[in-house]
Structures are given as C-alpha cells and as structure tokens.
Design a protein around this motif. Structure first.
Motif, mmCIF file in Angstrom:
data_model
loop_
_atom_site.group_PDB
_atom_site.id
_atom_site.type_symbol
_atom_site.label_atom_id
_atom_site.label_comp_id
_atom_site.label_asym_id
_atom_site.label_seq_id
_atom_site.Cartn_x
_atom_site.Cartn_y
_atom_site.Cartn_z
ATOM 1 N N ARG A 10 19.723 -4.291 7.277
ATOM 2 C CA ARG A 10 20.490 -4.377 6.447
ATOM 3 C C ARG A 10 21.544 -3.154 6.638
ATOM 4 O O ARG A 10 22.825 -3.299 6.560
ATOM 5 C CB ARG A 10 20.093 -4.249 4.962
ATOM 6 N N LYS A 11 21.160 -1.933 6.587
ATOM 7 C CA LYS A 11 21.707 -0.815 6.755
ATOM 8 C C LYS A 11 22.883 -0.961 8.058
ATOM 9 O O LYS A 11 23.893 -0.569 8.103
ATOM 10 C CB LYS A 11 20.946 0.412 6.894
ATOM 11 N N THR A 12 22.074 -1.381 9.270
ATOM 12 C CA THR A 12 23.056 -1.167 10.317
ATOM 13 C C THR A 12 24.096 -2.299 10.550
ATOM 14 O O THR A 12 25.068 -2.086 10.834
ATOM 15 C CB THR A 12 21.869 -1.810 11.682
ATOM 16 N N PHE A 13 23.882 -3.595 9.908
ATOM 17 C CA PHE A 13 24.918 -4.615 9.808
ATOM 18 C C PHE A 13 25.837 -4.778 8.788
ATOM 19 O O PHE A 13 26.802 -5.125 8.983
ATOM 20 C CB PHE A 13 24.163 -5.821 10.405
ATOM 21 N N GLU A 14 25.258 -4.406 7.734
ATOM 22 C CA GLU A 14 25.901 -4.628 6.379
ATOM 23 C C GLU A 14 26.722 -3.179 5.989
ATOM 24 O O GLU A 14 27.682 -3.224 5.372
ATOM 25 C CB GLU A 14 25.206 -4.693 5.373
ATOM 26 N N GLU A 15 25.813 -2.249 6.338
ATOM 27 C CA GLU A 15 26.420 -0.647 6.007
ATOM 28 C C GLU A 15 27.119 -0.004 7.187
ATOM 29 O O GLU A 15 27.918 0.935 7.159
ATOM 30 C CB GLU A 15 25.702 0.242 5.333
ATOM 31 N N GLY A 16 26.966 -0.387 8.404
ATOM 32 C CA GLY A 16 27.366 0.419 9.886
ATOM 33 C C GLY A 16 26.883 1.546 9.962
ATOM 34 O O GLY A 16 27.340 2.269 10.794
ATOM 35 N N ALA A 17 25.673 1.701 9.351
ATOM 36 C CA ALA A 17 24.946 3.115 9.675
ATOM 37 C C ALA A 17 24.276 3.143 10.701
ATOM 38 O O ALA A 17 23.594 2.047 11.203
ATOM 39 C CB ALA A 17 24.245 3.329 8.322
ATOM 40 N N SER A 18 23.755 4.481 11.229
ATOM 41 C CA SER A 18 22.839 4.598 12.290
ATOM 42 C C SER A 18 21.367 4.755 11.530
ATOM 43 O O SER A 18 20.830 5.616 11.347
ATOM 44 C CB SER A 18 23.057 5.924 12.936
ATOM 45 N N ALA A 19 20.920 3.775 11.104
ATOM 46 C CA ALA A 19 19.682 3.449 10.417
ATOM 47 C C ALA A 19 18.473 3.870 11.191
ATOM 48 O O ALA A 19 18.130 3.715 12.548
ATOM 49 C CB ALA A 19 19.410 2.004 9.770
ATOM 50 N N GLN A 20 17.367 4.693 10.521
ATOM 51 C CA GLN A 20 16.075 4.943 10.970
ATOM 52 C C GLN A 20 15.483 3.694 11.386
ATOM 53 O O GLN A 20 15.490 2.785 10.330
ATOM 54 C CB GLN A 20 15.465 5.780 10.057
ATOM 55 N N GLY A 21 14.791 3.558 12.198
ATOM 56 C CA GLY A 21 14.051 2.482 12.643
ATOM 57 C C GLY A 21 14.443 1.694 13.708
ATOM 58 O O GLY A 21 13.766 0.901 14.469
ATOM 59 N N LEU A 22 15.859 2.035 14.207
ATOM 60 C CA LEU A 22 16.407 1.493 15.344
ATOM 61 C C LEU A 22 15.609 1.961 16.593
ATOM 62 O O LEU A 22 15.285 3.166 16.584
ATOM 63 C CB LEU A 22 17.886 1.673 15.398
ATOM 64 N N PRO A 23 15.446 1.149 17.954
ATOM 65 C CA PRO A 23 14.948 1.942 18.786
ATOM 66 C C PRO A 23 15.829 3.357 19.181
ATOM 67 O O PRO A 23 16.866 3.301 19.297
ATOM 68 C CB PRO A 23 15.310 0.701 19.904
ATOM 69 N N THR A 24 15.025 4.351 19.488
ATOM 70 C CA THR A 24 15.610 5.592 19.698
ATOM 71 C C THR A 24 15.123 6.097 20.925
ATOM 72 O O THR A 24 13.992 6.141 21.278
ATOM 73 C CB THR A 24 15.282 6.657 18.693
ATOM 74 N N PHE A 25 16.108 6.804 21.691
ATOM 75 C CA PHE A 25 15.583 7.265 22.975
ATOM 76 C C PHE A 25 16.242 8.682 23.064
ATOM 77 O O PHE A 25 17.481 9.130 22.821
ATOM 78 C CB PHE A 25 16.208 6.645 24.359
ATOM 79 N N SER A 26 15.275 9.466 23.714
ATOM 80 C CA SER A 26 15.732 10.937 23.927
ATOM 81 C C SER A 26 16.173 10.992 25.398
ATOM 82 O O SER A 26 15.269 11.022 26.385
ATOM 83 C CB SER A 26 14.544 12.167 23.468
ATOM 84 N N LEU A 27 17.452 11.454 25.465
ATOM 85 C CA LEU A 27 18.068 11.427 27.093
ATOM 86 C C LEU A 27 18.680 12.672 27.308
ATOM 87 O O LEU A 27 19.515 13.098 26.236
ATOM 88 C CB LEU A 27 18.782 10.036 27.171
ATOM 89 N N LYS A 28 18.945 12.954 28.261
ATOM 90 C CA LYS A 28 20.045 14.135 28.571
ATOM 91 C C LYS A 28 21.264 14.038 28.589
ATOM 92 O O LYS A 28 21.543 12.742 29.364
ATOM 93 C CB LYS A 28 19.126 15.054 30.080
ATOM 94 N N LEU A 29 22.104 14.834 28.147
ATOM 95 C CA LEU A 29 23.512 14.591 28.110
ATOM 96 C C LEU A 29 23.978 15.826 28.695
ATOM 97 O O LEU A 29 23.698 17.034 28.804
ATOM 98 C CB LEU A 29 24.162 14.244 26.469
ATOM 99 N N PRO A 30 25.291 15.698 29.518
ATOM 100 C CA PRO A 30 26.142 14.582 29.658
ATOM 101 C C PRO A 30 25.257 13.324 30.578
ATOM 102 O O PRO A 30 24.684 13.938 31.379
ATOM 103 C CB PRO A 30 27.364 15.102 29.880
ATOM 104 N N ASP A 31 25.753 12.175 30.710
ATOM 105 C CA ASP A 31 25.273 11.106 31.415
ATOM 106 C C ASP A 31 26.406 10.140 31.425
ATOM 107 O O ASP A 31 27.061 9.931 30.553
ATOM 108 C CB ASP A 31 24.089 10.727 31.069
ATOM 109 N N GLY A 32 26.256 9.282 32.545
ATOM 110 C CA GLY A 32 27.355 8.255 32.423
ATOM 111 C C GLY A 32 26.968 7.056 31.690
ATOM 112 O O GLY A 32 25.770 6.741 31.425
ATOM 113 N N ILE A 33 27.732 6.354 31.146
ATOM 114 C CA ILE A 33 27.713 5.216 30.313
ATOM 115 C C ILE A 33 26.792 4.239 30.776
ATOM 116 O O ILE A 33 26.065 3.447 30.051
ATOM 117 C CB ILE A 33 28.915 4.494 29.882
ATOM 118 N N LEU A 34 27.130 3.962 32.149
ATOM 119 C CA LEU A 34 26.276 2.712 32.930
ATOM 120 C C LEU A 34 24.563 3.141 32.635
ATOM 121 O O LEU A 34 23.893 2.317 32.342
ATOM 122 C CB LEU A 34 26.515 2.663 34.113
#
Length: 230
Positions: free
Chosen positions: A142-166
């Motif tokens: 609901r928060k993601t699609f109706e409010e456009g928020a980065s809601a907790q509970g979405l799959p989350t990944f810890s990655l090093k930045l910077p990195d290519g979009i691909l």
C-alpha cells in the motif's frame, strides 16, 4: 470379545502431478521387476492459470514456499498479480475464506476486483507465513504503490556504490543479465527512484540516494527493490 486390531499396512506411494503419469507407471513396473515389490502412484491434476500456463518450478515466475527463496512480500505480490479470471478459483483453492464471501469477491468488477486480489494475497500469505507477515506485506504494498514511499518490507540489498545501473539491476534480481537490463531500459521499464533510466552506462553513486537513504529500483510497476550502500 473384541477383534484384534490390525496393524496399519505400509504403502509405497509416489505422488506427483498428472503430467508425470508415464514416469510413475514406469517406476511401478521397474520396482516389480527389480525387487518384486508392489508400488503405487497417485497423481493430481496440474494447476494452471486461466491463460493455460502451468504453475510450477519449470515456469518463469513460479512461486516457492520457502521464505529464503520467496520472501513474504514477494509471495504476497505473486497472488496480488493473479489474472482476473483466476481470482475466484484461487480463493477457493488457496484460502480458508467462507464460500459465500468468495462468491461475493469474485463477482466484483473493474477496479473493485483489485480489492479481491489483495484479499487473496493476504489470506494466502497468512496461511504460509502467518497473519502478521501477511498484513505487513499488504501494508508495504500500500505504501509503495499508493503513497510512492520506500516502504520497509521491500526486498533490500546492501551493495557497494558507485556501480553501474546494469550491475545493480542484475545484483538485485530485477533482471537475469546485463542484456535483459539493456532491453528493459530501451523499453522504458527500468526506474531509479521512480524516474525512468535512459542510459545503460549510468553510474550510480551515493548522491542518488533518496530521502530515506536508499535507492529505489523497479522493473515495471510491480517489481520493486531497495538498495542501501554497503
């Protein structure tokens, strides 16, 4: 005088989908020939969607019951994306809702049918992952699609930045390969923080983090992940 209780008979039984009937029969025959034992087979009809697609692990996008393979949120989304014509049947197969309530839900039309899909997703997820996890997944959606928020509970990944979009798209599982990511970008389907990505050579650094301190990556409107700097 009471009759003696007969011990339970042990059955050697293989269970499978009906598409494996030939293999089951061959196994029964092999057991009889090799070990002189009586084996049994039990097959059940395959579950297919209204479009005729088989629901199974050999089909792209198949759902898994193991939360390590398909987290509760993704499991909820799987059922939320059910085809319109399958809603009533899947409510009967995969939930414990009363039949009268299911009849009411499958009679809904147009945009209201989305409410039935949300109920299907929540009830199916509750049976597997528990009511709390199911309702948390529904709230995340609901928060993601109706409010456009980065809601907790979405799959989350810890990655090093910077990195290519691909690389980010592949590492988060949005796509299977760089080539698929390029095609997705060409078709306008890959988004970074809700903005369409147009350059497959884009380098993403910490300056792209949104107000929640994460990157929001999405493939289409239904597959969304978050990236936080490692």
């Amino acid at each position: 005088m009471s009759k003696p209780v007969r011990p339970w008979r042990t059955w050697r039984l293989q269970s499978s989908g009906s598409d494996q009937w030939g293999n089951v029969v061959s196994g029964i025959d092999l057991g009889r020939r090799m070990e002189n034992v009586q084996l049994f087979g039990l097959t059940t009809p395959l579950i297919t969607t209204a479009s005729g697609a088989k629901m199974g692990k050999t089909v792209a996008g198949a759902v898994w019951l193991n939360a390590d393979l398909v987290p509760p949120y993704d499991y909820w989304q799987f059922w939320r994306n059910t085809e319109d014509k399958d809603v009533g049947r899947f409510l009967r197969l995969f939930t414990d809702l009363p039949l009268r309530e299911i009849a009411r839900l499958e009679a809904l039309q147009g945009a209201e049918l989305n409410d039935a899909k949300k109920i299907l997703a929540t009830e199916a997820a509750a049976l597997l992952h528990g009511r709390a996890a199911a309702e948390a997944a529904a709230e995340t959606a609901r928060k993601t699609f109706e409010e456009g928020a980065s809601a907790q509970g979405l799959p989350t990944f810890s990655l090093k930045l910077p990195d290519g979009i691909l690389n980010l798209a592949v590492a988060t599982g949005l796509v299977a390969s760089n080539g698929e990511a390029r095609r997705l970008i060409t078709n306008g389907g890959l988004r970074l923080n809700d903005a369409a990505v147009s350059d497959p050579q884009m380098q993403v650094d910490a300056g792209a983090l949104n107000g929640d301190g994460v990157l929001k990556l999405s493939s289409g409107r239904k597959k969304i992940v978050l990236v936080k700097p490692a």
